[in-house]
Design an enzyme around this catalytic site. Structure first.
Site, PDB file in Angstrom:
ATOM      1  N   SER B 143     -22.011  46.436  56.289  1.00  0.00           N
ATOM      2  CA  SER B 143     -23.441  46.638  56.826  1.00  0.00           C
ATOM      3  C   SER B 143     -23.070  47.730  57.974  1.00  0.00           C
ATOM      4  O   SER B 143     -22.696  48.835  57.863  1.00  0.00           O
ATOM      5  CB  SER B 143     -23.772  45.266  57.753  1.00  0.00           C
ATOM      6  OG  SER B 143     -25.132  45.422  58.203  1.00  0.00           O
ATOM      7  N   GLU B 161     -42.320  53.457  53.674  1.00  0.00           N
ATOM      8  CA  GLU B 161     -43.275  54.848  53.773  1.00  0.00           C
ATOM      9  C   GLU B 161     -42.613  55.708  52.820  1.00  0.00           C
ATOM     10  O   GLU B 161     -41.253  55.491  52.593  1.00  0.00           O
ATOM     11  CB  GLU B 161     -42.972  55.277  55.265  1.00  0.00           C
ATOM     12  CG  GLU B 161     -43.714  54.627  56.299  1.00  0.00           C
ATOM     13  CD  GLU B 161     -43.470  55.048  57.778  1.00  0.00           C
ATOM     14  OE1 GLU B 161     -42.919  56.504  57.599  1.00  0.00           O
ATOM     15  OE2 GLU B 161     -43.540  54.258  58.535  1.00  0.00           O
ATOM     16  N   HIS B 185     -27.655  47.120  52.598  1.00  0.00           N
ATOM     17  CA  HIS B 185     -28.900  46.179  52.514  1.00  0.00           C
ATOM     18  C   HIS B 185     -30.151  47.187  51.830  1.00  0.00           C
ATOM     19  O   HIS B 185     -31.055  47.062  52.016  1.00  0.00           O
ATOM     20  CB  HIS B 185     -29.453  45.858  53.839  1.00  0.00           C
ATOM     21  CG  HIS B 185     -28.558  45.160  54.812  1.00  0.00           C
ATOM     22  ND1 HIS B 185     -28.269  43.657  54.715  1.00  0.00           N
ATOM     23  CD2 HIS B 185     -27.996  45.691  55.898  1.00  0.00           C
ATOM     24  CE1 HIS B 185     -27.285  43.614  55.493  1.00  0.00           C
ATOM     25  NE2 HIS B 185     -27.237  44.650  56.411  1.00  0.00           N
TER      26      HIS B 185
END
Lengths: 282, 282
Positions: B143, B161, B185
């Site tokens: 991460s 978006e 992720h």
């Protein structure tokens, strides 16, 4: 009428009519109305008669009224709400006659399976396809109304996972754009993986992911033009050198090498024949 | 120790050590532990001494203990928690000496800006980089610990978006993998658009989007290997023929033509020198 909306003009010879507009949902209905106004203009402007097919919606009457009022406000000549809420309506002579008068037809959002199951193999659909392909009517569809454009259609699917065989449920679309698989609310709802999953299953198709308030406008000359606030994402599998589809378990990620991806925005073009993206100045 | 975890073996000559493992977060810590076990094995197996840098976390003590216990359970020889919670720690001789003993170093998740600001330009980072590049230590990060791998780093960003200039905040990474921009992720949190936004700004870099419980393992020979449950998505801008970056307003979609995208899954390879994806049999 001109006072109401000075944007619309009378049609002229330069506006080729054979047009399909796939809208990614949530198009601006209040302010600039760029996409809806363009649809009206392409359908004949002040002389346009717009047919609204609200069949994807669970509340087709209300949906029909909504678009009726919007298109009348934009300033077209007439709006016909073509209420198909039972397959038998698709052969109703009155509906067929009213469709005949439409220079533009708009399919609302809702559930694409409801829409396709109500229209598929009906005389109404045959007539609509004929009018669109002959250039008699401009066709637009938003959200579910865009999803049905292909011969193969994304009926439903998941997100927040890598591409995999269980991520997307495919069904038969209405076939206005046989060679593409359309997805909508695209970046808004994280749908790249499901579009790639669909393309893995049908690598002879072109993936077209359309954002909200954004339109992929398919011209008769083989160009796709983008208008609106978001992007149109082209997923082109023509150069794919390897895919593990379908040789993986249902929920395992599908490997796929050499996808060509274009992010197109307002004014950009894509040539569906040469598979090249073109800048807005072209 | 062998009874505890018979997966680990003693190292042999065939296990090249110059390895960086970028993990997309949420790696399996309980069951198969494929990624963490592979990291331990590549770090020396039963002979490994693992250093844990929990500095990205807001609770570095607890995070350090968590990984300490996991790596001890997996069966390595020793675990050193290298607590860097102030930049001055990065020149602490004791810490530097303990780092020296580590055949593998693991950077936890948390906030990549916290991690990079604590480590950047410290003797500890210099030493770690030297050890990794010399093949003395295997490096892994999950991460936030993966986000810092590049020279340029995605500090934060938005989703839902289309790609645009305001969608991603870039910062300086720790530079273990200078030529890539890592995102994590990836499909789980709809991050394609922000990775493309980052790549638009740095088209000389390669975008590497890593799903949860998935690892992009960078071998010394220039291959990236994938392991784990999800996908690694390569966004290669080398063939890009046009981009509107930076000539658009901050929130307008960025056009970008001819991205090459590969979806890779467990066992797949990508050659960072030839930019070709390779099937797992290679």
């Amino acid at each position: 009428m001109l006072q109401l909306n000075p944007i619309l003009t009378s049609p002229d010879a330069s506006s080729a009519k054979s047009v399909v507009m796939a809208v990614g949902g949530a198009e601006d209905k209040v302010h600039g109305r760029q996409i809806l106004t363009t649809f009206c203009q392409r359908s004949g402007g002040l002389d346009a008669t717009i047919g609204v097919i609200p069949s994807a919606s669970r509340e087709p009457d209300a949906m029909g009224r909504l678009y009726h009022d919007i298109f009348m406000e934009i300033g077209v000549k007439a709006v016909e709400v073509l209420l198909v809420s039972d397959r038998s309506h698709g052969e109703n002579p009155d509906l067929l006659e009213r469709l005949e008068r439409c220079s533009g037809v708009f399919m609302s959002g809702g559930d694409q399976l409801r829409l396709s199951s109500l229209l598929d193999e009906t005389p109404l659909l045959e007539k609509l396809r004929h009018q669109v392909w002959q250039g008699q009517s401009v066709l637009a569809g938003t959200s579910a109304g865009a999803a049905v454009m292909g011969e193969r259609m994304i009926a439903s699917g998941g997100s927040n996972e890598p591409p995999n065989r269980s991520l997307v449920d495919m069904s038969t679309g209405l076939g206005f754009l046989p060679d593409v698989i359309v997805d909508q609310h695209f970046h808004n709802r994280n749908r790249l993986a499901r579009l790639i999953s669909a393309i893995s299953a049908y690598p002879e198709k072109l993936g077209v992911g359309i954002d909200e308030d954004t339109c992929a406008l398919f011209e008769a000359d083989g160009h796709l033009k983008v208008l609106g606030r978001g992007a149109v994402t082209i997923v082109d599998p023509r150069d794919v050198s390897y895919t593990s589809y379908p040789h993986v378990d249902l929920t395992d990620p599908v490997s796929i090498y050499n996808l060509r991806v274009h992010i197109l925005s307002d004014g950009d073009c894509y040539n569906l024949l040469t598979h090249r993206a073109l800048h807005k100045t072209v």
